[in-house]
Design a protein around this motif. Sequence first.
Motif, mmCIF file in Angstrom:
data_model
loop_
_atom_site.group_PDB
_atom_site.id
_atom_site.type_symbol
_atom_site.label_atom_id
_atom_site.label_comp_id
_atom_site.label_asym_id
_atom_site.label_seq_id
_atom_site.Cartn_x
_atom_site.Cartn_y
_atom_site.Cartn_z
ATOM 1 N N ILE A 19 -30.465 10.089 -32.727
ATOM 2 C CA ILE A 19 -30.100 11.457 -32.738
ATOM 3 C C ILE A 19 -31.375 12.254 -33.162
ATOM 4 O O ILE A 19 -31.943 11.942 -34.333
ATOM 5 C CB ILE A 19 -29.031 11.898 -33.515
ATOM 6 N N ILE A 20 -31.974 13.146 -32.334
ATOM 7 C CA ILE A 20 -33.295 13.791 -32.714
ATOM 8 C C ILE A 20 -33.142 15.419 -32.920
ATOM 9 O O ILE A 20 -32.571 15.834 -31.846
ATOM 10 C CB ILE A 20 -34.377 13.461 -31.829
ATOM 11 N N GLU A 21 -33.452 15.624 -33.961
ATOM 12 C CA GLU A 21 -33.186 17.304 -33.914
ATOM 13 C C GLU A 21 -34.453 17.817 -33.394
ATOM 14 O O GLU A 21 -35.523 17.468 -33.687
ATOM 15 C CB GLU A 21 -33.235 17.577 -35.600
ATOM 16 N N SER A 22 -33.901 18.849 -32.453
ATOM 17 C CA SER A 22 -34.936 19.477 -31.580
ATOM 18 C C SER A 22 -34.771 21.089 -31.605
ATOM 19 O O SER A 22 -33.847 21.551 -32.151
ATOM 20 C CB SER A 22 -35.233 19.052 -30.370
ATOM 21 N N ARG A 23 -35.837 21.900 -31.242
ATOM 22 C CA ARG A 23 -35.600 23.505 -31.098
ATOM 23 C C ARG A 23 -34.194 23.633 -30.245
ATOM 24 O O ARG A 23 -34.073 24.827 -30.137
ATOM 25 C CB ARG A 23 -36.714 24.248 -30.652
ATOM 26 N N PHE A 24 -33.899 22.686 -29.278
ATOM 27 C CA PHE A 24 -32.791 22.760 -28.375
ATOM 28 C C PHE A 24 -31.468 22.533 -29.000
ATOM 29 O O PHE A 24 -30.619 22.755 -28.145
ATOM 30 C CB PHE A 24 -33.189 22.153 -26.922
ATOM 31 N N GLY A 25 -31.388 21.788 -30.087
ATOM 32 C CA GLY A 25 -30.340 21.222 -30.738
ATOM 33 C C GLY A 25 -30.425 19.695 -30.736
ATOM 34 O O GLY A 25 -31.500 19.082 -30.451
ATOM 35 N N ASP A 26 -29.507 18.769 -31.232
ATOM 36 C CA ASP A 26 -29.629 17.548 -31.566
ATOM 37 C C ASP A 26 -29.568 16.960 -30.000
ATOM 38 O O ASP A 26 -28.564 17.039 -29.411
ATOM 39 C CB ASP A 26 -28.313 17.092 -32.312
ATOM 40 N N ILE A 27 -30.571 16.110 -29.758
ATOM 41 C CA ILE A 27 -30.768 15.074 -28.734
ATOM 42 C C ILE A 27 -30.314 13.892 -28.744
ATOM 43 O O ILE A 27 -30.765 13.217 -29.882
ATOM 44 C CB ILE A 27 -32.230 15.509 -28.076
#
Length: 162
Positions: A19-27
């Motif tokens: 789970i990667i936190e990104s500017r779009f939300g958790d990927i």
Amino acid sequence: MKTQSNTLNKAAETIYPLIIESRFGDIIVNESDTCDFPEGIYGFDDYKSYAIANFPGQTLTKFQILQCLDEIGLVFLLTPLHHQGQLLIPQSDLMEATDLLKLDFDNCDFYAITTVCEKDGALEFSLNLKAPLVVEKNQKKAWQYILERTEYPIRYVIKSDL
């Protein structure tokens, strides 16, 4: 495993789902989502490891995310070339790309890198049709391929019913 750092620790074995936190939300990245770009993406040649994941949340669900695994801050928005029932690049040109890359057309997915900007208070989506991404599903390898024909624009504006 949830990560906020800029890079994954390549020395340690990655545990999926990631789970990667990104500017779009958790990927959410599963191992089956990963692919390598042996030649990188134009302008980002040093980054080879990526994952194609669903867009997080309830918006932009017709798009996907190309998440770099070498540099977590590097994320691209993707549009499948079969967009809203329309093939955006003729199959014959996509077959030319797979032939030159020595790939089986039927084992490939095709995407366009998508740019989003605000224009007149609304979101505008434009696709790079000149250099689509070709993803070979069995080998989990991908290439950005520059099409020979000159009529394909780098900024092809699409309408999206979010």
